[in-house]
Structures are given as C-alpha cells and as structure tokens.
Write an enzyme that holds these catalytic residues in place. Sequence first.
Site, PDB file in Angstrom:
ATOM      1  N   ASN A 172       0.857  -1.195   0.000  1.00 43.83           N
ATOM      2  CA  ASN A 172       0.000   0.000   0.000  1.00 43.83           C
ATOM      3  C   ASN A 172       0.889   1.240   0.000  1.00 43.83           C
ATOM      4  OD1 ASN A 172       0.401   0.983   2.852  1.00 43.83           O
ATOM      5  ND2 ASN A 172      -0.332  -1.092   3.256  1.00 43.83           N
ATOM      6  N   ASP A 232      -4.919  -5.732   5.453  1.00 43.61           N
ATOM      7  CA  ASP A 232      -6.027  -6.459   6.082  1.00 43.61           C
ATOM      8  C   ASP A 232      -6.028  -7.925   5.678  1.00 43.61           C
ATOM      9  OD1 ASP A 232      -7.007  -4.232   7.399  1.00 43.61           O
ATOM     10  OD2 ASP A 232      -8.116  -3.545   5.632  1.00 43.61           O
TER      11      ASP A 232
END
Length: 405
Positions: free
Chosen positions: A214, A283
């Site tokens: 990310n 996640d």
Amino acid sequence: MLTESAALSGTRLLLGVSGGIAAYKSAELVRRARTAGAQVRVVMTAAAEHFVGAATFQALSGNPVRTGLWDPAAEAAMGHIELARWATQVLVAPASADFLARYAHGFGDDLLTTLLLATTASSAVAPAMNQQMWANPATIANVDTLRRRGIAIFGPAAGDQACGEVGMGRMLEPEEQVQALIGLQVGDRLAGRRVVVSAGPTFEDLDPVRFIGNRSSGRMGFAVAEQAALMGADVILVAGPTSLATPPRVHRVDVRSAEEMMRGVLDNLDGADIYVGAAAVADYRPVAPRPTKIKKQAEVIELKLIRNPDILATIAERRERPFLVGFAAETDNVLHYARGKLEAKRLDMIAANQVGQLGSGFDSTDNELTLLWPDGQLALPKASKQELARRLLEQVMLRLEGAER
Ligand code: C5P
C-alpha cells in the site's frame, strides 16, 4: 475543545549565523522558528555576510540584525549584554569548524562569541562543514568539549555536500532544527517511558517477486518515534518496508508482512507504556504464497486472500496493556469511522486523517489530524508530521498521567 499554543511560544531565540554555504538555509530556519511561535534575533559573523545578506535575516526575523561589536547605534538600541540576557535559547546555525574551535576555546573577539560567553541561555550548535573537516581530530575534540559543557549539538547529517563530496557534515534541515529546539523545551516529558511504534506499509508476498502493498510512506510513524525519543522515551520502532532513515536514539526492528509485524510488536511489548499503531497493516494476505514465480497463462486468475490478525485489537485484549493509540486513514466520513474504530478496537486514542487529497496524508511531509478519545476530541491543524507527532504524544501524556493519578 482544547486549544493549544505554538510549540516555541515564549522562546526568544538568538540565532548566530557563522560563515558557511549552509547559511542560506538559516533564512528558512528563521521563518520556521517564527511559525512555531519563537521571537528571533539574528547575529551574523563577518564570514557569514559573504554568504547571505543581513537584509534577508532582518526581513524574516522582523528585528534588526547585528553583525559587529562596534556599531554604536546598535549598541545604544540593545547592547550586547542586553541581547545575551534577552535570549532564552541560543542556536548557532550553521556552525563552521572555525566557529566551533573559537567557541570551544572561549574566544570573545567578535559579537557572536562575546554573546555566547555572556549568556546563561540554553545553547545549541548545528555544525555544517566538509566531511574531512568534521572528521578532523581537532573538530572532534572541540565538539566534545562543547558537549561536555552542556551545549546541544544538532546533527550534522550525512549526504551530498556543497563541495561535491558525500559524507557527514551536512547541516540539519531547518525543520529538523526546529524540532530539535522543541525537543530541548519539552525535555524529558517521556523519560523512563517505553514507547513502541509501528510504521510503514506491510508487504504480503504473492510469489518471490510480487506482493500486495500500500501507499503508506511510514513518515507519520517515524515522526512519532523520533519525537518520542526527543522527549526522552526508550523507543522501539517496528517498521514495514520503507526507505526512511532511522531517527536518532530509536531502536528499529524491520519487518515485511503483517504477521511479522505482529510478532515484532508483541516481542517488544513487555513493559511498554504506550503503543502507537501508525502502520498501514494489510487487512488480507494470500492464502498460499507461491514458492516460484506465477506464470502468465490464463486470461483470468483468482487470488484467494485471508484476514490478517489485528495487532491493535490483539493487544487490547491483554489485561496488562499499554496506552493504545491507533490511526484511521479515511477518504470520507473521517470522524464517524474513526470513532467507530476507537470503540471496536477498544483503543485509548485514535488519530484520524483524511487521505486521498493532495498535500496531506500518505506521501506528504505535512498532515492534518483529529485526535479522538472516549470522551473528547481535539483537531490539530495542518503542520509537519513531526509537529503533529509531538502534539499527539503530549495529548497521550495528559491522558496517561491523568489515568495514573
Ligand atoms: O481497521 P483499520 O485497518 O482501518 O485500522 C487502522 C488502525 O489499526 C491503525 O492504527 C493500524 O495500525 C491498526 N491495525 C492493526 N492491525 C491490523 C490492521 C490495522 O493494528 N491488522
């Protein structure tokens, strides 16, 4: 809502500028110190005037600049002893090798050295010179003398030098110097405390060459670690993949995946007073990372992902838990989602910020945060990540000390 004053309000900064090419950066230092609330007066050595004009410092500081001992008009307005008494903080930036030698040996043959002999204010120097000059035993001995006298030494940093060489001796950036000045003011607010910080992204490997990552740069978490160390804490920084340099006096543990980060954090949590989860933890991770490179064949392939453990929520379940601070980066409804996370993860505080805008959030040096805790909140206006980190830690300490009372 609480209000806050600027970090250097009440500071009367006497900035000494000695002769070196880094002197041009001290103009920005004046501006930043004033933005942080300090009053600034500038004294230049004769050599400094070869690099920057006094008018620049005069305009930026809003005060007359002193350049010599023998100006009767300036002495009549504010004599050098008065100036030495006026200062609550002295900083010489850049501090050249010659200046350090004269300071270390107690010279008083120009205005700046005379002021330094006469002042009782907290004093600091930000050395800037060629790497060989910095490594010279004479300079090492001079710096050592100053340090033993209680003079704070800001930097220097390593990197490209004006002379074309690469190495130690580059002056700290103006913002880093302002933060170091704030560090001198906040002193030992976190002395004796252990702070664990997670920062950066996590990379979840798909195969030996590809991963899911990310856009977190790690800057916010690194700033928290840096500020906590400046405030006297024993700091452990569990860092995902980033190219950032380790802040001074911070113990760094490098990790890659969410699971490694979880282990890195839990292994270091014993005796921690504060845990700040600033990492952007993935996640999900691939159920079965491939041992060899996935080949390009089928038109459509599917990736099967499994939930990663939640580090903050796991720590929150412990009976003996540190003060827990989370971050919530959201693109919309920021405060609503942040408060939801504060409650769901049973945190003591959450720092919410909007991402997806230019100039704030993931990859920028500035940010804007709102701190939320179970019975209150505080908006911190746009500032450098360092300044926000310091304010966040101050708010943590207010609540932590309140809870311990
Ligand atoms: O739920 P969300 O990921 O948006 O929450 C963000 C906060 O939770 C951050 O403080 C992050 O470091 C933390 N977090 C965590 N473990 C995860 C995911 C997020 O500690 N697996």
